[in-house]
Every structure is written in C-alpha cells, then in structure tokens.
Design an enzyme around this catalytic site. Structure first.
Site, PDB file in Angstrom:
ATOM      1  N   HIS A   1      -0.235   9.783 -28.913  1.00 21.50           N
ATOM      2  CA  HIS A   1      -0.434   8.483 -28.267  1.00 21.50           C
ATOM      3  C   HIS A   1      -1.130   7.499 -29.195  1.00 21.50           C
ATOM      4  O   HIS A   1      -0.837   6.312 -29.204  1.00 21.50           O
ATOM      5  CB  HIS A   1      -1.261   8.639 -26.986  1.00 21.50           C
ATOM      6  CG  HIS A   1      -0.424   9.051 -25.818  1.00 21.50           C
ATOM      7  ND1 HIS A   1      -0.968   9.486 -24.634  1.00 21.50           N
ATOM      8  CD2 HIS A   1       0.915   9.088 -25.647  1.00 21.50           C
ATOM      9  CE1 HIS A   1       0.004   9.779 -23.789  1.00 21.50           C
ATOM     10  NE2 HIS A   1       1.162   9.555 -24.382  1.00 21.50           N
TER      11      HIS A   1
ATOM     12  N   HIS B   1       8.183   7.564 -28.469  1.00 15.13           N
ATOM     13  CA  HIS B   1       7.307   8.572 -27.878  1.00 15.13           C
ATOM     14  C   HIS B   1       7.552   9.960 -28.507  1.00 15.13           C
ATOM     15  O   HIS B   1       6.603  10.644 -28.889  1.00 15.13           O
ATOM     16  CB  HIS B   1       7.575   8.615 -26.370  1.00 15.13           C
ATOM     17  CG  HIS B   1       6.636   9.486 -25.610  1.00 15.13           C
ATOM     18  ND1 HIS B   1       5.300   9.179 -25.472  1.00 15.13           N
ATOM     19  CD2 HIS B   1       6.824  10.655 -24.968  1.00 15.13           C
ATOM     20  CE1 HIS B   1       4.713  10.129 -24.767  1.00 15.13           C
ATOM     21  NE2 HIS B   1       5.621  11.040 -24.440  1.00 15.13           N
TER      22      HIS B   1
ATOM     23  N   GLU C   1      -4.774  17.443 -12.700  1.00 17.47           N
ATOM     24  CA  GLU C   1      -5.134  17.670 -14.097  1.00 17.47           C
ATOM     25  C   GLU C   1      -6.569  18.111 -14.309  1.00 17.47           C
ATOM     26  O   GLU C   1      -7.334  17.473 -15.009  1.00 17.47           O
ATOM     27  CB  GLU C   1      -4.828  16.406 -14.926  1.00 17.47           C
ATOM     28  CG  GLU C   1      -4.652  16.760 -16.384  1.00 17.47           C
ATOM     29  CD  GLU C   1      -4.060  15.648 -17.230  1.00 17.47           C
ATOM     30  OE1 GLU C   1      -3.213  14.912 -16.724  1.00 17.47           O
ATOM     31  OE2 GLU C   1      -4.463  15.551 -18.380  1.00 17.47           O
TER      32      GLU C   1
ATOM     33  N   GLU D   1       9.934  16.714 -26.087  1.00 23.97           N
ATOM     34  CA  GLU D   1       9.215  17.235 -24.911  1.00 23.97           C
ATOM     35  C   GLU D   1       9.704  18.637 -24.555  1.00 23.97           C
ATOM     36  O   GLU D   1       8.939  19.471 -24.074  1.00 23.97           O
ATOM     37  CB  GLU D   1       9.395  16.305 -23.697  1.00 23.97           C
ATOM     38  CG  GLU D   1       8.873  14.884 -23.886  1.00 23.97           C
ATOM     39  CD  GLU D   1       7.350  14.761 -23.953  1.00 23.97           C
ATOM     40  OE1 GLU D   1       6.631  15.760 -23.751  1.00 23.97           O
ATOM     41  OE2 GLU D   1       6.876  13.633 -24.218  1.00 23.97           O
TER      42      GLU D   1
ATOM     43  N   ARG E   1      -2.481  21.642 -16.127  1.00 20.16           N
ATOM     44  CA  ARG E   1      -1.647  20.459 -16.410  1.00 20.16           C
ATOM     45  C   ARG E   1      -2.012  19.830 -17.753  1.00 20.16           C
ATOM     46  O   ARG E   1      -1.198  19.169 -18.388  1.00 20.16           O
ATOM     47  CB  ARG E   1      -1.775  19.439 -15.269  1.00 20.16           C
ATOM     48  CG  ARG E   1      -0.801  18.285 -15.430  1.00 20.16           C
ATOM     49  CD  ARG E   1      -0.656  17.440 -14.192  1.00 20.16           C
ATOM     50  NE  ARG E   1       0.400  16.456 -14.379  1.00 20.16           N
ATOM     51  CZ  ARG E   1       0.832  15.643 -13.444  1.00 20.16           C
ATOM     52  NH1 ARG E   1       0.323  15.690 -12.232  1.00 20.16           N
ATOM     53  NH2 ARG E   1       1.778  14.764 -13.695  1.00 20.16           N
TER      54      ARG E   1
ATOM     55  N   LYS F   1       2.748  11.179 -11.853  1.00 21.88           N
ATOM     56  CA  LYS F   1       1.835  10.288 -12.599  1.00 21.88           C
ATOM     57  C   LYS F   1       2.638   9.085 -13.049  1.00 21.88           C
ATOM     58  O   LYS F   1       3.617   9.228 -13.784  1.00 21.88           O
ATOM     59  CB  LYS F   1       1.359  10.996 -13.863  1.00 21.88           C
ATOM     60  CG  LYS F   1       0.127  11.802 -13.722  1.00 21.88           C
ATOM     61  CD  LYS F   1      -0.516  11.879 -15.105  1.00 21.88           C
ATOM     62  CE  LYS F   1      -0.953  13.250 -15.462  1.00 21.88           C
ATOM     63  NZ  LYS F   1      -1.271  13.360 -16.898  1.00 21.88           N
TER      64      LYS F   1
ATOM     65  N   ARG G   1       0.807  -1.238   0.000  1.00 22.38           N
ATOM     66  CA  ARG G   1       0.000   0.000   0.000  1.00 22.38           C
ATOM     67  C   ARG G   1       0.829   1.271   0.000  1.00 22.38           C
ATOM     68  O   ARG G   1       0.366   2.331   0.394  1.00 22.38           O
ATOM     69  CB  ARG G   1      -0.971   0.029   1.197  1.00 22.38           C
ATOM     70  CG  ARG G   1      -1.998  -1.067   1.137  1.00 22.38           C
ATOM     71  CD  ARG G   1      -3.214  -0.699   1.946  1.00 22.38           C
ATOM     72  NE  ARG G   1      -4.076  -1.851   2.052  1.00 22.38           N
ATOM     73  CZ  ARG G   1      -3.989  -2.735   3.024  1.00 22.38           C
ATOM     74  NH1 ARG G   1      -3.101  -2.592   3.983  1.00 22.38           N
ATOM     75  NH2 ARG G   1      -4.800  -3.765   3.048  1.00 22.38           N
TER      76      ARG G   1
ATOM     77  N   HIS H   1       0.049  15.151 -27.604  1.00 18.54           N
ATOM     78  CA  HIS H   1      -0.056  13.782 -27.090  1.00 18.54           C
ATOM     79  C   HIS H   1      -1.342  13.065 -27.491  1.00 18.54           C
ATOM     80  O   HIS H   1      -1.403  11.845 -27.446  1.00 18.54           O
ATOM     81  CB  HIS H   1       0.055  13.773 -25.559  1.00 18.54           C
ATOM     82  CG  HIS H   1       1.475  13.935 -25.091  1.00 18.54           C
ATOM     83  ND1 HIS H   1       2.232  15.031 -25.441  1.00 18.54           N
ATOM     84  CD2 HIS H   1       2.268  13.147 -24.332  1.00 18.54           C
ATOM     85  CE1 HIS H   1       3.428  14.911 -24.902  1.00 18.54           C
ATOM     86  NE2 HIS H   1       3.490  13.778 -24.237  1.00 18.54           N
TER      87      HIS H   1
ATOM     88  N   LYS I   1       7.821  21.903 -15.830  1.00 15.58           N
ATOM     89  CA  LYS I   1       6.933  20.767 -15.536  1.00 15.58           C
ATOM     90  C   LYS I   1       6.498  20.801 -14.069  1.00 15.58           C
ATOM     91  O   LYS I   1       5.326  20.651 -13.748  1.00 15.58           O
ATOM     92  CB  LYS I   1       7.633  19.446 -15.878  1.00 15.58           C
ATOM     93  CG  LYS I   1       6.875  18.216 -15.400  1.00 15.58           C
ATOM     94  CD  LYS I   1       6.107  17.486 -16.458  1.00 15.58           C
ATOM     95  CE  LYS I   1       5.162  16.451 -15.894  1.00 15.58           C
ATOM     96  NZ  LYS I   1       5.304  15.122 -16.411  1.00 15.58           N
TER      97      LYS I   1
ATOM     98  N   ASN J   1      -0.280  18.000 -22.381  1.00 20.46           N
ATOM     99  CA  ASN J   1      -0.675  16.983 -23.365  1.00 20.46           C
ATOM    100  C   ASN J   1      -0.583  17.497 -24.798  1.00 20.46           C
ATOM    101  O   ASN J   1      -1.016  16.801 -25.722  1.00 20.46           O
ATOM    102  CB  ASN J   1      -2.114  16.519 -23.083  1.00 20.46           C
ATOM    103  CG  ASN J   1      -2.190  15.724 -21.803  1.00 20.46           C
ATOM    104  OD1 ASN J   1      -1.338  14.885 -21.537  1.00 20.46           O
ATOM    105  ND2 ASN J   1      -3.189  15.999 -20.984  1.00 20.46           N
TER     106      ASN J   1
END
Ligand code: NAD
Length: 339
Positions: free
Chosen positions: A239, A249, A224, A172, A228, A130, A108, A235, A214, A232
C-alpha cells in the site's frame, strides 16, 4: 448456477458461482435496483445493462474518493431511490468498494450485492464486506464493514479484462496460496496464466477455491482481530508504494510480498522464499523493485496495522502458513533500509 451461502455475524452472503449476468434479474427486479459500474465495463458489455438503472463512473483508483461517493449519492437522489432500493456494484474492486460504502451510508443503509468483473474483485475485493475510499495517499482510510447480500459470478465478463488486470488478480491468488494453501501454490506452479485463461473449468475452480479462502477467513474473523490480518500479506509495504509510485494494486502487493518474504527469511527462518519470488515472476509480477525506502516508510508508518510504536506484519512460516508478527517500527525501518 451454483449457490453457496456464507453466514457472517450480522448477515449472510449468497455466492452464485457459474452464473450468467442475465440471472441478476432473478435476484432482484430491474426497477428496484440501481447498478453502479464504470465506463470500461459499461462500454464492453452495454447490452447486458439494458432495462436497468445504471450509474456509470469514471474508471480508476484515482476516483475511489469521497467526491465520487457524493456524485453517486446525488444520482441516487435524482433517480428517486428509497430504502427498498438495492444497489449492485458491477465492476472491479474500485466499483465494489465505492458501491458497498455508498450502500452503507445512503439513507443509513441499503441492501447491496456485487457482480465482480475483474479476477481481483472475484477472489478478493467483493468478498468480506470491507468497503471504502482513499484519502490522499492513504488507501482505504475511510470505510465501513458490512456484508453484501449476494455475489454473482459470470466468468464470461472476464473476456474483456485487460492482461495487466489478470496479473493483478493473480497477485491476490498467489497471496491466498502463500498464506493458506500449499496445494493451490503447487497448482499455480504447475500451470501458467495462459492455461488458466484458456481453460474455463480450471479458472472457475481456481476462482471458487479462492473465494472460499477469503470468505472462510472473514467468517472466522470478520472484524480483523486475528486470522483476517493474514490477508494483508504483502499489503503493508504494498500500500505504501502503490500510491507513491502509481503502481497497480497487484504490482504493489507483489513487491510487498517479496519484501515480506525477505523479512520472513530473516526473522522467522522461512526456507522456501525463492519459490514465492519465482511464482510472482512467472505470473508477470514485479518482485525486487527500486523505491525510495524513506518515503515508503513514512507512508507505511500510517498504516492501519500499526499499534503505537509497533507494526503487525504478516510473515510466512512456510508456504501455506502465514503468521502475524509484531515488529517494532524502529527495527522494521532498519531492516527495510538494509534489504
Ligand atoms: N474491499 C476489499 O476487501 C478489497 C480487497 C482487495 C482490493 N480492494 C480494492 O480493489 C481495488 C482494485 O480492484 P481492481 O483491480 O478490480 O481495480 P479496478 O476496479 O480499478 O479495475 C481495474 C481496471 O479494469 C477494468 N475492468 C474491470 N473489469 C473489467 C472487465 N471485465 N472488462 C474490461 N475492463 C474491466 C476497470 O475499468 C479498471 O480500469 C483497489 O481499490 C483495492 O483497494 C478491496
């Protein structure tokens, strides 16, 4: 070594810029840590890992899946780890994603930190908490949001980074400049990839500035709901084509940024689109690409940025200013078909 701390909602992350790998043992005792890395990094920097518990994974996006998570958990059990163990992901974005995710779910939740080894991980993947894995063609479909305790930057690790991966990282960096900082965009226009590779000071300050972009965006909007989402940029379509065509990527988001640039010109009157495409090209990234638009759109429809029949798409008002625009899926499908 320069320490900068960013506070997030439930934890803070210490960034150690200009550090050396050896200083990791100042942050945690070797017998209390487990390093997760991949075969490429381990083989290039073997001596650095001496004395640490190390889990070495196969490299590549195709291993960023639940099955790998399970094998890491098995090895953690074998190593007799407990809740006090600290996990350290030493690698590119695949390793930092897997490590952060395992650290969130194992017992956990364990404390964790990263030593990013690719440009992409240094400026993006390792920052923001993330972390997750892919499911089939769907990227990052399962994961958690939980901040690392520390990030240690040793730029000398980049000496073994393949050329292609430099380009991925710069995709990026171009993204950050396009959505947030026109000054950085101009700096990228002024210098070349070779000059950044050759001049340590120039590279260090570029990486630090990008980490700051960032971290600040994440700080303002950790979960998000607003700003944030700008990260993307490129992306959404990126993606979709990344896994369909097994592109890297950076290549995929460069194609995605080109499409988002075209959409920005059509929908919100962006005037300097050519400069973005030229900059991607200058850093060796693909721009206008042939792809199966129908197939790409089918994957794109499943994107996490979709809300009912609309998509939150990131566009550019001008260079240095990204905006979120809601586009009905039907309209988006038609525009993409017509591009
Ligand atoms: N969590 C996030 O917020 C976030 C953000 C952006 C990207 N990502 C994820 O990051 C991943 C891409 O990251 P990446 O490009 O770093 O991929 P990667 O981890 O696959 O690394 C790319 C390749 O470079 C090798 N490599 C890395 N560092 C090296 C070094 N110093 N020397 C020699 N080889 C080295 C790796 O072994 C691999 O073969 C994707 O899975 C993407 O989804 C996550």
């Amino acid at each position: 070594m320069k320490k900068v701390t960013y506070k997030f909602s439930s934890a803070s992350t210490d960034f150690y810029f200009d550090a050396s790998f050896a200083q990791l043992s100042k942050l945690l005792a070797k017998d209390n840590g487990v390093i997760v890395t991949d075969e490429h990094i381990f083989s290039k920097h073997k001596t650095k890992f001496r004395g640490w518990n190390v889990i070495v994974l196969k490299p590549g996006e195709q291993y960023k899946v639940q099955q790998t998570v399970d094998t890491v958990i098995d090895q953690l059990l074998e190593l007799g780890t407990d809740r006090k163990t600290v996990l350290v992901g030493v690698g590119g974005g695949v390793i930092t994603d897997i490590t952060g995710y395992v650290a969130a779910v194992y017992m956990r939740g364990l404390r964790f930190g990263f030593v990013p080894t690719s440009v992409l991980a240094m400026v993006d993947a390792a920052i923001g908490g993330k972390n997750g894995v892919d499911v089939g063609v769907y990227k990052n479909m399962v994961g958690t949001i939980r901040q690392p305790s520390f990030l240690l930057y040793d730029y000398s690790l980049l000496s073994s980074l393949p050329k292609k991966e430099w380009r991925n990282g710069f995709a990026e960096i171009i993204k950050h400049a396009a959505i947030k900082e026109v000054g950085m965009f101009k700096l990228l226009e002024q210098y070349s990839l070779k000059e950044f590779q050759r001049t340590k000071k120039l590279l260090a300050s570029l990486i630090e500035a990008n980490a700051k972009i960032k971290a600040t965006v994440v700080q303002n909007d950790e979960f998000e709901r607003g700003e944030r989402r700008l990260l993307n940029f490129g992306h959404t379509l990126g993606h979709a084509v990344e896994n369909l065509y097994e592109l890297s990527h950076g290549e995929a988001i460069a194609i995605g940024m080109t499409v988002a640039t075209q959409l920005s010109e059509q929908l919100i009157g962006l005037k300097e689109g050519r400069r973005i495409v030229d900059l991607l090209d200058k850093y060796g990234l693909p721009t206008y690409a042939e792809y199966d638009k129908k197939k790409a759109f089918d994957v794109l429809k499943m994107d996490k940025k979709k809300v009912k029949s609309e998509m939150n798409y990131i566009l550019l008002e001008k260079i240095g200013k990204g905006v979120v625009k809601t586009i009905p899926l039907k309209q988006l499908e038609k525009i993409i078909q017509d591009l």
